[in-house]
Design a protein around this motif. Structure first.
Motif, PDB file in Angstrom:
ATOM      1  N   VAL A   1       0.840  -1.193   0.000  1.00 43.23           N
ATOM      2  CA  VAL A   1       0.000   0.000   0.000  1.00 43.23           C
ATOM      3  C   VAL A   1       0.874   1.241   0.000  1.00 43.23           C
ATOM      4  CG1 VAL A   1      -1.933  -1.098   1.202  1.00 43.23           C
ATOM      5  CG2 VAL A   1      -0.197   0.084   2.531  1.00 43.23           C
ATOM      6  N   ARG A   2       0.283   2.324  -0.488  1.00 39.91           N
ATOM      7  CA  ARG A   2       0.942   3.629  -0.450  1.00 39.91           C
ATOM      8  C   ARG A   2       0.024   4.585   0.299  1.00 39.91           C
ATOM      9  NH1 ARG A   2       3.023   5.666  -5.973  1.00 39.91           N
ATOM     10  NH2 ARG A   2       0.811   5.920  -6.340  1.00 39.91           N
ATOM     11  N   ILE A   3       0.556   5.279   1.282  1.00 41.04           N
ATOM     12  CA  ILE A   3      -0.220   6.213   2.096  1.00 41.04           C
ATOM     13  C   ILE A   3      -0.704   7.363   1.213  1.00 41.04           C
ATOM     14  CG2 ILE A   3      -0.193   7.727   4.128  1.00 41.04           C
ATOM     15  CD1 ILE A   3       0.249   4.757   4.792  1.00 41.04           C
ATOM     16  N   ASN A   4      -2.006   7.660   1.294  1.00 38.14           N
ATOM     17  CA  ASN A   4      -2.586   8.777   0.545  1.00 38.14           C
ATOM     18  C   ASN A   4      -2.721  10.029   1.394  1.00 38.14           C
ATOM     19  OD1 ASN A   4      -3.730   6.266  -0.813  1.00 38.14           O
ATOM     20  ND2 ASN A   4      -4.128   7.901  -2.287  1.00 38.14           N
ATOM     21  N   ARG A   5      -3.259   9.815   2.597  1.00 35.53           N
ATOM     22  CA  ARG A   5      -3.460  10.971   3.474  1.00 35.53           C
ATOM     23  C   ARG A   5      -3.574  10.515   4.921  1.00 35.53           C
ATOM     24  NH1 ARG A   5      -8.544  10.115   1.214  1.00 35.53           N
ATOM     25  NH2 ARG A   5     -10.277  10.169   2.687  1.00 35.53           N
ATOM     26  N   ILE A   6      -3.220  11.450   5.797  1.00 34.17           N
ATOM     27  CA  ILE A   6      -3.326  11.242   7.235  1.00 34.17           C
ATOM     28  C   ILE A   6      -4.260  12.315   7.754  1.00 34.17           C
ATOM     29  CG2 ILE A   6      -2.072  11.196   9.414  1.00 34.17           C
ATOM     30  CD1 ILE A   6       0.462  10.499   7.721  1.00 34.17           C
ATOM     31  N   GLU A   7      -5.419  11.903   8.246  1.00 36.95           N
ATOM     32  CA  GLU A   7      -6.406  12.874   8.730  1.00 36.95           C
ATOM     33  C   GLU A   7      -6.295  13.097  10.231  1.00 36.95           C
ATOM     34  OE1 GLU A   7     -10.350  11.898   7.453  1.00 36.95           O
ATOM     35  OE2 GLU A   7      -9.829  12.086   5.343  1.00 36.95           O
TER      36      GLU A   7
ATOM     37  N   THR B   1      -4.053   0.418  -2.362  1.00 33.17           N
ATOM     38  CA  THR B   1      -3.370  -0.831  -2.665  1.00 33.17           C
ATOM     39  C   THR B   1      -2.817  -0.781  -4.086  1.00 33.17           C
ATOM     40  OG1 THR B   1      -5.321  -1.933  -3.571  1.00 33.17           O
ATOM     41  CG2 THR B   1      -4.991  -2.081  -1.176  1.00 33.17           C
ATOM     42  N   GLU B   2      -2.034  -1.777  -4.445  1.00 34.97           N
ATOM     43  CA  GLU B   2      -1.495  -1.846  -5.802  1.00 34.97           C
ATOM     44  C   GLU B   2      -2.606  -1.989  -6.834  1.00 34.97           C
ATOM     45  OE1 GLU B   2       2.862  -3.678  -5.865  1.00 34.97           O
ATOM     46  OE2 GLU B   2       1.360  -5.063  -5.053  1.00 34.97           O
ATOM     47  N   ASN B   3      -3.759  -2.509  -6.410  1.00 33.91           N
ATOM     48  CA  ASN B   3      -4.901  -2.668  -7.317  1.00 33.91           C
ATOM     49  C   ASN B   3      -5.750  -1.409  -7.404  1.00 33.91           C
ATOM     50  OD1 ASN B   3      -4.152  -5.325  -7.735  1.00 33.91           O
ATOM     51  ND2 ASN B   3      -5.418  -6.069  -6.060  1.00 33.91           N
ATOM     52  N   GLY B   4      -5.360  -0.352  -6.689  1.00 34.00           N
ATOM     53  CA  GLY B   4      -6.094   0.908  -6.737  1.00 34.00           C
ATOM     54  C   GLY B   4      -7.229   1.022  -5.741  1.00 34.00           C
TER      55      GLY B   4
ATOM     56  N   LEU C   1       6.391   6.098  -0.736  1.00 34.20           N
ATOM     57  CA  LEU C   1       6.922   4.742  -0.643  1.00 34.20           C
ATOM     58  C   LEU C   1       5.795   3.728  -0.448  1.00 34.20           C
ATOM     59  CD1 LEU C   1       9.954   5.367   1.735  1.00 34.20           C
ATOM     60  CD2 LEU C   1       9.965   5.173  -0.755  1.00 34.20           C
ATOM     61  N   TRP C   2       6.043   2.502  -0.866  1.00 33.12           N
ATOM     62  CA  TRP C   2       5.100   1.399  -0.668  1.00 33.12           C
ATOM     63  C   TRP C   2       5.443   0.667   0.618  1.00 33.12           C
ATOM     64  CZ3 TRP C   2       0.869   0.611  -3.673  1.00 33.12           C
ATOM     65  CH2 TRP C   2       0.823   1.317  -4.877  1.00 33.12           C
TER      66      TRP C   2
ATOM     67  N   GLN D   1      -0.822  -6.068   6.410  1.00 34.58           N
ATOM     68  CA  GLN D   1      -1.523  -7.322   6.685  1.00 34.58           C
ATOM     69  C   GLN D   1      -2.932  -7.184   6.125  1.00 34.58           C
ATOM     70  OE1 GLN D   1      -0.106  -9.933   8.293  1.00 34.58           O
ATOM     71  NE2 GLN D   1      -1.928 -11.174   8.143  1.00 34.58           N
ATOM     72  N   LYS D   2      -3.282  -7.996   5.120  1.00 34.34           N
ATOM     73  CA  LYS D   2      -4.577  -7.862   4.441  1.00 34.34           C
ATOM     74  C   LYS D   2      -5.764  -8.001   5.388  1.00 34.34           C
ATOM     75  CE  LYS D   2      -3.614  -9.467  -0.228  1.00 34.34           C
ATOM     76  NZ  LYS D   2      -3.944 -10.494  -1.215  1.00 34.34           N
TER      77      LYS D   2
END
Length: 80
Positions: free
Chosen positions: A11-17, A26-29, A58-59, A63-64
Motif C-alpha cells: 500500500v501507499r499512504i494517501n493521506r493522514i487525517e 493498494t497496488e490494485n487501486g 513509498l510502498w 496485513q490484508k
C-alpha cells in the motif's frame, strides 16, 4: 502446489487525517483505511516516519486481514 494468495499486500499512504484516520491505496487501486494500534497512536517517531513515507510516496507492506502495517517492514516471512 496450490497458488495461495499472500496475506500481505503493498500500500501507499494517501493521506493522514488524524491519529486514527490514515488512508492508503493498494497496488490494485483500492482505497483502504489503515488500522492504527494504540501503541502507534502514542508513538511520535511512528508519526514522523509515516509523514516522511507519505511525502516520499513509498510502498509499505500491510496485513490484508487486519489492515495493519507490518512491524518488521518487508523483513518478515510470516506476515506478522
Amino acid at each position: 502446489m496450490l497458488n495461495q494468495p499472500s496475506a500481505i499486500e503493498s500500500v501507499r499512504i494517501n493521506r493522514i487525517e488524524s491519529d486514527d484516520k490514515v488512508f492508503a491505496t493498494t497496488e490494485n487501486g483500492q482505497m483502504i483505511e489503515l488500522h492504527i494500534t494504540d501503541q502507534q497512536k502514542k508513538d511520535r517517531l511512528f508519526w514522523e516516519s509515516l509523514i516522511n513515507i507519505l511525502r516520499a510516496e513509498l510502498w509499505l507492506p500491510l496485513q490484508k486481514k487486519t489492515h495493519e502495517l507490518l512491524k518488521n517492514d518487508w523483513l518478515t516471512t510470516d506476515g506478522s
